[in-house]
Design a protein around this motif. Sequence first.
Motif, PDB file in Angstrom:
ATOM      1  N   UNK A   1       0.812  -1.221   0.000  1.00 59.06           N
ATOM      2  CA  UNK A   1       0.000   0.000   0.000  1.00 59.06           C
ATOM      3  C   UNK A   1       0.844   1.269   0.000  1.00 59.06           C
ATOM      4  N   UNK A   2       1.960   1.253   0.714  1.00 62.64           N
ATOM      5  CA  UNK A   2       2.837   2.424   0.749  1.00 62.64           C
ATOM      6  C   UNK A   2       3.401   2.724  -0.635  1.00 62.64           C
ATOM      7  N   UNK A   3       3.885   1.694  -1.331  1.00 65.52           N
ATOM      8  CA  UNK A   3       4.409   1.887  -2.677  1.00 65.52           C
ATOM      9  C   UNK A   3       3.293   2.302  -3.629  1.00 65.52           C
ATOM     10  N   UNK A   4       2.119   1.715  -3.485  1.00 66.22           N
ATOM     11  CA  UNK A   4       0.993   2.074  -4.353  1.00 66.22           C
ATOM     12  C   UNK A   4       0.647   3.553  -4.228  1.00 66.22           C
ATOM     13  N   UNK A   5       0.617   4.066  -3.005  1.00 62.81           N
ATOM     14  CA  UNK A   5       0.314   5.483  -2.803  1.00 62.81           C
ATOM     15  C   UNK A   5       1.375   6.366  -3.451  1.00 62.81           C
ATOM     16  N   UNK A   6       2.643   5.991  -3.277  1.00 69.47           N
ATOM     17  CA  UNK A   6       3.722   6.774  -3.874  1.00 69.47           C
ATOM     18  C   UNK A   6       3.669   6.689  -5.397  1.00 69.47           C
ATOM     19  N   UNK A   7       3.347   5.524  -5.925  1.00 68.28           N
ATOM     20  CA  UNK A   7       3.262   5.346  -7.373  1.00 68.28           C
ATOM     21  C   UNK A   7       2.177   6.231  -7.963  1.00 68.28           C
TER      22      UNK A   7
ATOM     23  N   UNK B   1       6.159   6.794 -15.125  1.00 71.03           N
ATOM     24  CA  UNK B   1       7.223   5.882 -14.712  1.00 71.03           C
ATOM     25  C   UNK B   1       8.122   5.629 -15.915  1.00 71.03           C
ATOM     26  N   UNK B   2       9.419   5.602 -15.680  1.00 73.47           N
ATOM     27  CA  UNK B   2      10.390   5.350 -16.737  1.00 73.47           C
ATOM     28  C   UNK B   2      10.862   3.896 -16.684  1.00 73.47           C
ATOM     29  N   UNK B   3      11.054   3.305 -17.848  1.00 69.26           N
ATOM     30  CA  UNK B   3      11.582   1.944 -17.931  1.00 69.26           C
ATOM     31  C   UNK B   3      12.423   1.813 -19.188  1.00 69.26           C
ATOM     32  N   UNK B   4      13.508   1.072 -19.081  1.00 70.40           N
ATOM     33  CA  UNK B   4      14.365   0.779 -20.225  1.00 70.40           C
ATOM     34  C   UNK B   4      13.989  -0.577 -20.805  1.00 70.40           C
TER      35      UNK B   4
ATOM     36  N   UNK C   1      10.093  -8.167 -19.160  1.00 70.61           N
ATOM     37  CA  UNK C   1      10.247  -7.496 -17.870  1.00 70.61           C
ATOM     38  C   UNK C   1       9.604  -6.111 -17.894  1.00 70.61           C
ATOM     39  N   UNK C   2       9.601  -5.467 -19.042  1.00 74.63           N
ATOM     40  CA  UNK C   2       8.877  -4.198 -19.178  1.00 74.63           C
ATOM     41  C   UNK C   2       7.378  -4.449 -19.092  1.00 74.63           C
ATOM     42  N   UNK C   3       6.944  -5.574 -19.631  1.00 76.88           N
ATOM     43  CA  UNK C   3       5.515  -5.901 -19.586  1.00 76.88           C
ATOM     44  C   UNK C   3       5.020  -6.000 -18.141  1.00 76.88           C
ATOM     45  N   UNK C   4       5.834  -6.529 -17.239  1.00 74.96           N
ATOM     46  CA  UNK C   4       5.432  -6.605 -15.831  1.00 74.96           C
ATOM     47  C   UNK C   4       5.311  -5.201 -15.247  1.00 74.96           C
ATOM     48  N   UNK C   5       6.246  -4.332 -15.570  1.00 73.61           N
ATOM     49  CA  UNK C   5       6.146  -2.944 -15.114  1.00 73.61           C
ATOM     50  C   UNK C   5       4.870  -2.287 -15.652  1.00 73.61           C
ATOM     51  N   UNK C   6       4.528  -2.602 -16.891  1.00 71.43           N
ATOM     52  CA  UNK C   6       3.299  -2.061 -17.467  1.00 71.43           C
ATOM     53  C   UNK C   6       2.076  -2.504 -16.671  1.00 71.43           C
TER      54      UNK C   6
ATOM     55  N   UNK D   1      -2.445   1.072 -11.331  1.00 72.23           N
ATOM     56  CA  UNK D   1      -2.538   2.280 -10.508  1.00 72.23           C
ATOM     57  C   UNK D   1      -2.712   3.550 -11.339  1.00 72.23           C
ATOM     58  N   UNK D   2      -3.003   3.387 -12.621  1.00 73.51           N
ATOM     59  CA  UNK D   2      -3.351   4.517 -13.465  1.00 73.51           C
ATOM     60  C   UNK D   2      -2.223   5.483 -13.752  1.00 73.51           C
ATOM     61  N   UNK D   3      -0.996   4.959 -13.849  1.00 77.56           N
ATOM     62  CA  UNK D   3       0.168   5.813 -14.108  1.00 77.56           C
ATOM     63  C   UNK D   3       0.770   5.419 -15.462  1.00 77.56           C
ATOM     64  N   UNK D   4       1.037   6.383 -16.352  1.00 76.91           N
ATOM     65  CA  UNK D   4       1.612   6.025 -17.655  1.00 76.91           C
ATOM     66  C   UNK D   4       3.049   5.536 -17.534  1.00 76.91           C
ATOM     67  N   UNK D   5       3.371   4.541 -18.352  1.00 79.16           N
ATOM     68  CA  UNK D   5       4.733   4.022 -18.424  1.00 79.16           C
ATOM     69  C   UNK D   5       5.403   4.578 -19.671  1.00 79.16           C
ATOM     70  N   UNK D   6       6.547   5.206 -19.498  1.00 80.59           N
ATOM     71  CA  UNK D   6       7.333   5.739 -20.607  1.00 80.59           C
ATOM     72  C   UNK D   6       8.477   4.757 -20.853  1.00 80.59           C
TER      73      UNK D   6
END
Length: 242
Positions: free
Chosen positions: A19-25, A31-34, A42-47, A53-58
């Motif tokens: 929950x703490x990470x979710x709130x910060x996210x 969010x940036x990912x290489x 592994x990027x797919x998991x980040x997606x 949590x409704x945050x765009x992945x760049x």
Amino acid sequence: MTARLHVLGMGMGPQHVTPEVANALRSCDYVLALAKRPDDELVAVRQEVCAAHGVPLVVLDDPERDRSPGLDRAAYEGAVADWYAARLAVYRQAIEERGGVAGMLVWGDPSLYDGTLRVVTDLGLPYQVWPGISAPQVLAARHRIVLHEVGRPVHVTPARRLREAVAAGQENLVVMLTAGVDLDGLDDWTIWWGANLGGVGERLVGGRVGDVADDIAAARAAAKAEAGWVMDLFLLRRGGQA
């Protein structure tokens, strides 16, 4: 306004986001990912985490590293340094273009065998860190064990330094960053091994090393075949009982 960074431990994916990470996210603008390739699993998991949590992945292209065969030590270290500098430049450009609050999702926990905090420090921007669920935690939970015996230490090491640690007298080791398992000569030790813990392809093996080494190799191959990638680690104890 100066851009800021949030470094967020995500365990092995959405199921491990606290929950703490979710709130910060959710406070991040993006969010940036290489990505090493277009279909990077592994990027797919980040997606998945970002979408939950409704945050765009760049997604940014991970610069190529010189992996030419036959590089001597100096050339190898130079190639790694150049690769690191190129990665830093990619991150810096993305943040300068977008500003705001950028997130970086880290496998497991940022404190354990991950280079994200080094990158963030070198970017020179204000940042905060939120802990995640680490692989050793999940390993212990899956095998229903404590990582150390009563009143005894546990030594955490990358696999490439396993032999050095054993020679120095370590008898209870969490071994990470494995690229396979070399356990020759450790037949009478006990191992608790796991791959892709909490994610697709999860596998567990435990027992006397001499009895289960082949089982571990087979389970590792199966985990990679199912998920397309494999992250494994193990607890290794002299004697003991799985």
